[in-house]
Structures are given as C-alpha cells and as structure tokens.
Enzyme design. Sequence first.
Site, mmCIF file in Angstrom:
data_model
loop_
_atom_site.group_PDB
_atom_site.id
_atom_site.type_symbol
_atom_site.label_atom_id
_atom_site.label_comp_id
_atom_site.label_asym_id
_atom_site.label_seq_id
_atom_site.Cartn_x
_atom_site.Cartn_y
_atom_site.Cartn_z
ATOM 1 N N CYS A 8 0.989 -1.132 0.027
ATOM 2 C CA CYS A 8 -0.017 0.142 -0.168
ATOM 3 C C CYS A 8 0.949 1.069 0.007
ATOM 4 O O CYS A 8 0.488 2.292 -0.385
ATOM 5 C CB CYS A 8 -0.769 0.091 1.263
ATOM 6 S SG CYS A 8 -2.050 -1.436 1.312
ATOM 7 N N HIS A 13 -3.863 7.027 2.969
ATOM 8 C CA HIS A 13 -4.009 5.801 2.494
ATOM 9 C C HIS A 13 -5.397 5.137 2.611
ATOM 10 O O HIS A 13 -5.922 5.409 3.938
ATOM 11 C CB HIS A 13 -3.059 4.446 2.774
ATOM 12 C CG HIS A 13 -3.323 3.159 2.336
ATOM 13 N ND1 HIS A 13 -3.739 2.709 1.185
ATOM 14 C CD2 HIS A 13 -3.617 1.853 3.127
ATOM 15 C CE1 HIS A 13 -4.060 1.584 1.113
ATOM 16 N NE2 HIS A 13 -3.812 1.169 2.175
ATOM 17 N N ASN A 64 -10.022 -0.662 -0.371
ATOM 18 C CA ASN A 64 -8.483 -0.417 -0.281
ATOM 19 C C ASN A 64 -7.889 -0.958 -1.507
ATOM 20 O O ASN A 64 -7.954 -1.996 -1.907
ATOM 21 C CB ASN A 64 -7.953 -1.327 1.095
ATOM 22 C CG ASN A 64 -6.233 -1.294 1.178
ATOM 23 O OD1 ASN A 64 -5.692 -0.840 0.303
ATOM 24 N ND2 ASN A 64 -6.015 -2.031 2.096
HETATM 25 O O1 UT7 Z 1 -3.894 -1.479 3.623
HETATM 26 C C1 UT7 Z 1 -3.211 -1.555 4.722
HETATM 27 C C2 UT7 Z 1 -3.294 -2.882 5.557
HETATM 28 N N1 UT7 Z 1 -4.507 -3.165 6.042
HETATM 29 C C3 UT7 Z 1 -5.477 -2.503 6.859
HETATM 30 O O2 UT7 Z 1 -4.932 -1.421 7.162
HETATM 31 C C4 UT7 Z 1 -6.204 -3.215 7.776
HETATM 32 C C5 UT7 Z 1 -6.108 -2.714 9.067
HETATM 33 N N2 UT7 Z 1 -7.196 -3.410 9.992
HETATM 34 C C6 UT7 Z 1 -8.503 -3.009 10.061
HETATM 35 O O3 UT7 Z 1 -9.094 -2.379 9.259
HETATM 36 C C7 UT7 Z 1 -9.548 -3.770 10.891
HETATM 37 O O4 UT7 Z 1 -9.026 -4.508 11.859
HETATM 38 C C8 UT7 Z 1 -10.548 -4.724 10.127
HETATM 39 C C9 UT7 Z 1 -11.453 -3.978 9.405
HETATM 40 C C10 UT7 Z 1 -10.020 -5.732 9.366
HETATM 41 C C11 UT7 Z 1 -11.408 -5.649 11.265
HETATM 42 O O5 UT7 Z 1 -11.996 -4.785 12.095
HETATM 43 P P1 UT7 Z 1 -11.837 -4.911 13.826
HETATM 44 O O6 UT7 Z 1 -12.532 -3.787 14.332
HETATM 45 O O7 UT7 Z 1 -10.368 -5.113 14.112
HETATM 46 O O8 UT7 Z 1 -12.615 -6.432 13.783
HETATM 47 P P2 UT7 Z 1 -11.931 -7.613 14.532
HETATM 48 O O9 UT7 Z 1 -10.889 -8.123 13.606
HETATM 49 O O10 UT7 Z 1 -11.620 -7.746 15.942
HETATM 50 O O11 UT7 Z 1 -13.283 -8.480 14.229
HETATM 51 C C12 UT7 Z 1 -14.386 -8.394 15.209
HETATM 52 C C13 UT7 Z 1 -15.282 -9.435 14.995
HETATM 53 C C14 UT7 Z 1 -14.755 -11.077 15.006
HETATM 54 O O12 UT7 Z 1 -15.658 -11.647 15.688
HETATM 55 P P3 UT7 Z 1 -15.590 -12.150 17.275
HETATM 56 O O13 UT7 Z 1 -14.476 -12.834 17.321
HETATM 57 O O14 UT7 Z 1 -15.761 -10.918 18.037
HETATM 58 O O15 UT7 Z 1 -16.830 -12.996 17.518
HETATM 59 C C15 UT7 Z 1 -14.618 -11.385 13.656
HETATM 60 O O16 UT7 Z 1 -14.996 -12.691 13.470
HETATM 61 O O17 UT7 Z 1 -15.751 -9.291 13.518
HETATM 62 C C16 UT7 Z 1 -16.051 -10.402 12.890
HETATM 63 N N3 UT7 Z 1 -15.730 -9.969 11.620
HETATM 64 C C17 UT7 Z 1 -16.812 -9.940 10.576
HETATM 65 N N4 UT7 Z 1 -18.179 -9.913 10.951
HETATM 66 C C18 UT7 Z 1 -18.847 -9.736 9.937
HETATM 67 C C19 UT7 Z 1 -14.590 -9.967 10.905
HETATM 68 N N5 UT7 Z 1 -14.925 -9.992 9.502
HETATM 69 C C20 UT7 Z 1 -16.402 -9.617 9.379
HETATM 70 C C21 UT7 Z 1 -17.047 -9.473 8.384
HETATM 71 N N6 UT7 Z 1 -18.610 -9.293 8.788
HETATM 72 N N7 UT7 Z 1 -16.553 -9.324 7.230
#
Ligand code: UT7
Length: 331
Positions: free
Chosen positions: A116, A256, A286
Amino acid sequence: MNSKIGVKILSTGSYVPEKILTNFDLEKMVETSDEWISTRTGIKERRILDKSQVTSDLAYNAAVKAIEKAKISVDDIDLIVVATISGDAPMPSTACYLQKKLKAFNSTAFDISAACSGFIYGVTVVKGLIQSGLYKRALLVGVEALSRVTDWTDRNTCVLFGDGAGAMIFEASETEDDIVSAYLGADGSFTELLNIPAGGAINPTTEETARQKLQYIKMQGKEIFKVAVTKMAEAAIKVQEKAGLKDEDITLYIPHQANLRIIDAVAKKAGVNKDKVYVNVHKYGNMSAATTIVALDEAISEGIVPKGSLVELVAFGAGLTWGACILKINF
Ligand code: UT7
C-alpha cells in the site's frame, strides 16, 4: 546526485473498472453485513476488474489519461515504474507488460513492491533517478488487481479490497521542484501480519498450497491497525518537519484509504486539520498501491487542489512499510 536538477510533476490520471461490488452483494457471498462493513471500515462498495482485464490494462488506462494531460508522446518517456503487489505475473514485471501496451519502447521499465506504500516509494525512487541525471521523463503507476489475490470465502479480507490504477508523469526541471519532501520507513519484523503465503520461494505453488488457499492475501487486521495508526501519524509529521512545513501549509491530506477508522485516528494523532483530509474509501475500498494516486487524481478533477497547492500523501502497508510525501500540484 545533481542537486541542480528538480522534478516537475506534469499530470495525473486514474482508472477504476466499471463493475461495482456493493456490501449488499457481499452479504450474499459470505457471512457479513453492510452494517458491519460500513461501521468497521467506512467501505460501501469497491470496483472489480472484468474477466477480460489484467493489471497492466488498468495501468494502461490510467497512464494514457496522464500522458494525454501532460501533452507528451510515449516516445518521450524514458522511465516506467509500476508499484503493485498484484501484477500480471510473478515474472516479468507489470511495467514491461505496460511498456508493451503503451509502445513506450524508449523507456527502462521495472516494478517496485511496497504494497500500500508503493506509490509513495515510487515517488521517492523516481525523484532519485531523475535527480541523478539518469532519466528525464518518468511515468509512475500505482495499480492493483487485488480481486485476483483475494479469497472470496474469507470475510476477514474479502470485504476490504478493490481494484484500480493511478498514474503520474514527472520531468526533470532546472527551475521547479514539485517533490517537496519525502519520507519512507519499513519494519520487516512484521512480515507475517499481512502477506500472500504461497507462490514464492517460501511456499512454491503446489496442489497442497492451492488446497489451503495460500495464494490469497492473509491478514491479521487488528495487529496491523495499531501499527498503521502509529506509523502513518509519525510519517505525516516527519515529512513536514523535513521540509520545515506546518499543517497550515498543506492544502489537502491524502491518507491511504484502508479504513475510515484508521484515517480518523491518524488525523487525530498527527494533529492535522480533519477538514483537509480527503476520503474516498466508501467508493473503492483498499486499492493498495493505487489508493493515494487515484484519490489525488479525483481531488484534482473535483477542483479542490488549486494550482500551487501542497498535497501530502501518507500510506502504510504490508512489509510492513510506510511513507509520506509532499507534492506541489502546479498544473
Ligand atoms: O492496507 C493496509 C493493511 N490493512 C489494513 O490497514 C487493515 C487494518 N485493520 C482493519 O482495518 C480492521 O482490523 C478490520 C476492518 C480488518 C477488522 O476490524 P476490527 O474492528 O479489528 O474487527 P476484528 O478483527 O476484531 O473482528 C471483530 C469481529 C470478530 O468476531 P468475534 O471474534 O468478535 O466474534 C470477527 O470474526 O468481527 C468479525 N468479523 C466480521 N463480521 C462480519 C470479521 N470480519 C467480518 C465481516 N463481517 N466481514
């Protein structure tokens, strides 16, 4: 390095594929919801390239627009740099595929891999090569076909990414220097947080790697989130300090576009004026190396970057890598 040579930015161009994939479409593909994606990321829809298209086609479409705007001939280009992690093939470079499509055969062509942060790494590489006196006119493209390296059954990643391309043309100048400041960073101790595990020397492609879907992007989102905010805020400040500039000198910030929550947190941590932060993550998700340059080209088309503006790009990605640059937009 010949310090008398400056780098003039002649133009920008961008291209996103026509096909739109909405959060509602994704609800039918994996267990997710528009509500979750919107509140956790700010993304509403993303673009997906057509079956008939490959990465260098997206790059070509963006490059042609930038070349036309710059009013130059492809024969004038002596350097093509493509930033991508989802190129046409592992070998040769997407820059060579692009060179063939453009018929820009007077150029050197190569890719850079900084995920990125790729476009900002590219700006720095182009600046160095032009200032060295080795090249006079460069085309830099940030392009991704991330839909081709996305596991469409993995809700942790497939809701985040999109396809697109942006281009910029640079020229050696004795009177102007539009790359006002640049700052890059990397920390290879985080390679495992975001990667494509198979298809390289670590895991050559086999039936087993394909069965395990290791040819697709794997990401530990939560861990990356924290480093992203810290390093992007640091880069945003350091690139200004290097040039002796302050928040009030910057017309527009282009961070970004990975996640609206990251953009907001970076703006707060870096102490930048939030009203000057450009956001288009809702439309494209992204697009990795394409995000900042597509956003810059859109902002210019929208008329919010008056001639003479200083625009600050800040990015973060796999590697982990990060970087920022301040560009004077004088066209
Ligand atoms: O381009 C540069 C590199 N990438 C990034 O910058 C990405 C950086 N990270 C993020 O943007 C965020 O961490 C995410 C958007 C990827 C995830 O958001 P989060 O608030 O950190 O969520 P999480 O990973 O802690 O997941 C929370 C919950 C989980 O369920 P439990 O364990 O709480 O029951 C996940 O399984 O949300 C669940 N989950 C989803 N639910 C519905 C994960 N993906 C999804 C989804 N839809 N697509």
